[in-house]
Design a protein around this motif. Structure first.
Motif, PDB file in Angstrom:
ATOM      1  N   SER A 134      -0.547 -13.426   6.610  1.00 55.96           N
ATOM      2  CA  SER A 134      -0.101 -12.426   5.648  1.00 55.96           C
ATOM      3  C   SER A 134       0.445 -11.175   6.333  1.00 55.96           C
ATOM      4  O   SER A 134       0.362 -11.009   7.539  1.00 55.96           O
ATOM      5  N   SER A 135       0.998 -10.303   5.502  1.00 55.13           N
ATOM      6  CA  SER A 135       1.509  -9.027   5.990  1.00 55.13           C
ATOM      7  C   SER A 135       1.206  -7.970   4.941  1.00 55.13           C
ATOM      8  O   SER A 135       0.818  -8.286   3.822  1.00 55.13           O
ATOM      9  N   LEU A 136       1.384  -6.716   5.323  1.00 56.36           N
ATOM     10  CA  LEU A 136       1.143  -5.600   4.422  1.00 56.36           C
ATOM     11  C   LEU A 136       2.327  -4.646   4.492  1.00 56.36           C
ATOM     12  O   LEU A 136       2.688  -4.184   5.576  1.00 56.36           O
ATOM     13  N   LEU A 137       2.928  -4.353   3.341  1.00 52.46           N
ATOM     14  CA  LEU A 137       3.984  -3.357   3.262  1.00 52.46           C
ATOM     15  C   LEU A 137       3.323  -2.011   3.035  1.00 52.46           C
ATOM     16  O   LEU A 137       2.634  -1.803   2.029  1.00 52.46           O
ATOM     17  N   ILE A 138       3.483  -1.100   3.994  1.00 49.30           N
ATOM     18  CA  ILE A 138       2.906   0.237   3.878  1.00 49.30           C
ATOM     19  C   ILE A 138       4.035   1.221   3.582  1.00 49.30           C
ATOM     20  O   ILE A 138       4.988   1.321   4.341  1.00 49.30           O
ATOM     21  N   ILE A 139       3.904   1.928   2.472  1.00 49.73           N
ATOM     22  CA  ILE A 139       4.884   2.924   2.073  1.00 49.73           C
ATOM     23  C   ILE A 139       4.287   4.296   2.368  1.00 49.73           C
ATOM     24  O   ILE A 139       3.312   4.700   1.736  1.00 49.73           O
ATOM     25  N   THR A 140       4.846   4.974   3.344  1.00 47.14           N
ATOM     26  CA  THR A 140       4.334   6.291   3.736  1.00 47.14           C
ATOM     27  C   THR A 140       5.200   7.419   3.207  1.00 47.14           C
ATOM     28  O   THR A 140       4.749   8.548   3.120  1.00 47.14           O
TER      29      THR A 140
ATOM     30  N   LEU B  71       0.857  -1.180   0.000  1.00 46.61           N
ATOM     31  CA  LEU B  71       0.000   0.000   0.000  1.00 46.61           C
ATOM     32  C   LEU B  71       0.894   1.231   0.000  1.00 46.61           C
ATOM     33  O   LEU B  71       1.571   1.522   0.982  1.00 46.61           O
ATOM     34  N   ASP B  72       0.902   1.958  -1.119  1.00 45.26           N
ATOM     35  CA  ASP B  72       1.703   3.167  -1.256  1.00 45.26           C
ATOM     36  C   ASP B  72       0.806   4.372  -0.986  1.00 45.26           C
ATOM     37  O   ASP B  72      -0.149   4.623  -1.707  1.00 45.26           O
ATOM     38  N   LEU B  73       1.119   5.115   0.068  1.00 48.87           N
ATOM     39  CA  LEU B  73       0.301   6.245   0.496  1.00 48.87           C
ATOM     40  C   LEU B  73       0.858   7.605   0.085  1.00 48.87           C
ATOM     41  O   LEU B  73       0.350   8.634   0.526  1.00 48.87           O
ATOM     42  N   HIS B  74       1.891   7.609  -0.759  1.00 54.64           N
ATOM     43  CA  HIS B  74       2.436   8.878  -1.245  1.00 54.64           C
ATOM     44  C   HIS B  74       1.328   9.716  -1.872  1.00 54.64           C
ATOM     45  O   HIS B  74       0.458   9.196  -2.570  1.00 54.64           O
ATOM     46  N   GLY B  75       1.364  11.017  -1.623  1.00 57.94           N
ATOM     47  CA  GLY B  75       0.422  11.933  -2.244  1.00 57.94           C
ATOM     48  C   GLY B  75      -0.907  12.067  -1.531  1.00 57.94           C
ATOM     49  O   GLY B  75      -1.777  12.799  -1.999  1.00 57.94           O
ATOM     50  N   GLN B  76      -1.080  11.379  -0.417  1.00 55.03           N
ATOM     51  CA  GLN B  76      -2.343  11.428   0.318  1.00 55.03           C
ATOM     52  C   GLN B  76      -2.282  12.445   1.455  1.00 55.03           C
ATOM     53  O   GLN B  76      -1.208  12.785   1.940  1.00 55.03           O
TER      54      GLN B  76
END
Length: 160
Positions: free
Chosen positions: A94-100, A63-68
């Motif tokens: 499972s896991s989730l990679l979060i890109i902030t 999940l890429d959150l750039h621009g939010q």
């Protein structure tokens, strides 16, 4: 543009009210609220479009959150975590990679999304691991018990 227009209308309504022009103040206030609703819809549409563009072609566990904005970033994070918990209900591994991002492109150069998302995850007891200055991996399922235990230790003041 809508945000600026809304602000100007609210200010004009306030000034009209202070001058005793009640009817004009009410009209301006009503128009400001309508403009605010348009602004919120436009912001939501833009947010969804940016999320789609940033995440198109990336694995479902990213999940890429750039621009939010922070509000939208938190909403998308909650939504994705809920989706992954439902999908992986049986296996719970499972896991989730979060890109902030690290906040380098923020107005003041300080991260806003990252601390808000991390605070949410800590508050909810998720287990996560740093994966660089602008990303981290959230563990779902059985592994999140450690997150709950770590959260309890933090609440008791036994862990930072």
């Amino acid at each position: 543009q809508l945000f600026s227009k809304k602000q100007q209308l609210f200010e004009a309504a306030s000034n009209a009210y202070k001058k005793g022009q009640g009817a004009e103040a009410k009209r301006l206030s009503r128009t400001a609220h309508q403009t605010d609703e348009k602004y919120r819809r436009a912001r939501q549409e833009a947010s969804v479009t940016i999320l789609h563009l940033r995440n198109h072609g990336k694995p479902a566990d990213t999940l890429d959150l750039h621009g939010q904005y922070v509000e939208e970033a938190l909403s998308f994070t909650k939504q994705r975590l809920k989706e992954l918990r439902n999908i992986n209900n049986a296996q719970r591994t499972s896991s989730l990679l979060i890109i902030t991002g690290a906040g380098h492109h923020s107005e003041d150069g300080r991260a806003k999304i990252r601390p808000a998302v991390l605070n949410f995850l800590r508050k909810k007891g998720y287990s996560f691991k740093e994966e660089g200055p602008g990303a981290f991996r959230v563990h779902l399922g059985a592994e999140s018990t450690e997150g709950c235990f770590a959260s309890l230790l933090r609440m008791l003041g036994l862990k930072k």
